[in-house]
Design a protein around this motif. Structure first.
Motif, PDB file in Angstrom:
ATOM      1  N   THR A   1     -41.392 -28.850 -83.386  1.00  0.00           N
ATOM      2  CA  THR A   1     -42.289 -29.760 -82.682  1.00  0.00           C
ATOM      3  C   THR A   1     -42.080 -31.191 -83.152  1.00  0.00           C
ATOM      4  O   THR A   1     -41.981 -32.117 -82.343  1.00  0.00           O
ATOM      5  CB  THR A   1     -43.757 -29.341 -82.897  1.00  0.00           C
ATOM      6  OG1 THR A   1     -43.951 -28.040 -82.331  1.00  0.00           O
ATOM      7  CG2 THR A   1     -44.727 -30.324 -82.259  1.00  0.00           C
TER       8      THR A   1
ATOM      9  N   GLY B   1     -40.301 -33.878 -80.879  1.00  0.00           N
ATOM     10  CA  GLY B   1     -41.280 -34.915 -80.558  1.00  0.00           C
ATOM     11  C   GLY B   1     -40.789 -36.293 -80.965  1.00  0.00           C
ATOM     12  O   GLY B   1     -40.909 -37.263 -80.209  1.00  0.00           O
TER      13      GLY B   1
ATOM     14  N   HIS C   1     -39.272 -29.232 -77.018  1.00  0.00           N
ATOM     15  CA  HIS C   1     -40.529 -29.692 -77.613  1.00  0.00           C
ATOM     16  C   HIS C   1     -41.701 -28.834 -77.113  1.00  0.00           C
ATOM     17  O   HIS C   1     -42.524 -28.374 -77.908  1.00  0.00           O
ATOM     18  CB  HIS C   1     -40.756 -31.167 -77.283  1.00  0.00           C
ATOM     19  CG  HIS C   1     -42.028 -31.725 -77.847  1.00  0.00           C
ATOM     20  ND1 HIS C   1     -42.246 -31.866 -79.195  1.00  0.00           N
ATOM     21  CD2 HIS C   1     -43.150 -32.185 -77.234  1.00  0.00           C
ATOM     22  CE1 HIS C   1     -43.452 -32.377 -79.396  1.00  0.00           C
ATOM     23  NE2 HIS C   1     -44.020 -32.578 -78.225  1.00  0.00           N
TER      24      HIS C   1
END
Length: 148
Positions: free
Chosen positions: A69, A73, A16
């Motif tokens: 991401t 995430g 991440h």
């Protein structure tokens, strides 16, 4: 599934962070390219060079980094014990990430405007818009670190 996420937590968090760094690098650089493109892109060869750089930055770096991401995430969000939604910080981070995603797509639209020869924004406007990701980054980092 939650056992797997808990075991994978250090890897998920690492991936991440790597994806976020890559995405932010592009989000800071693409508007800067737009500044130079708007101010110096009248020559067809220069225009083509900027279009190539902008396209490759968006497609090869920024889009995969944004997707990474989001994937890593969300995996962190679903890892037991990581996010306590009774606090304010996850909500401010989530809102800021949504705003960053909107900005990413706004940049993609501006790239298409340049490609079509329809850019109507000045270098000054792109300079001002380049501050948006900085503000969002501050909110995100402070939210995650301070956890208010």
């Amino acid at each position: 599934m939650s056992d797997f996420l808990a075991l994978a937590y250090p890897w998920t968090k690492s991936l991440h962070i790597i994806a976020v760094i890559s995405w932010m690098a592009g989000i800071f650089y693409l508007p800067r390219l737009f500044v130079y493109h708007a101010e110096q892109g009248q020559d067809p060869q220069v225009d083509r060079l900027f279009q190539t750089m902008e396209y490759k930055l968006l497609r090869a770096i920024m889009n995969p980094a944004m997707i990474g991401t989001w994937i890593f995430g969300l995996a962190l969000v679903f890892t037991p014990g990581i996010v306590d939604w009774s606090f304010l910080w996850p909500w401010t981070k989530a809102a800021s990430v949504l705003a960053m995603t909107w900005f990413h797509h706004w940049l993609g639209k501006r790239r298409k405007d340049f490609e079509a020869g329809k850019n109507d924004l000045s270098g000054r406007r792109y300079r001002m818009m380049n501050e948006v990701p900085t503000l969002l980054m501050l909110i995100i980092v402070i939210s995650v670190v301070v956890k208010f």
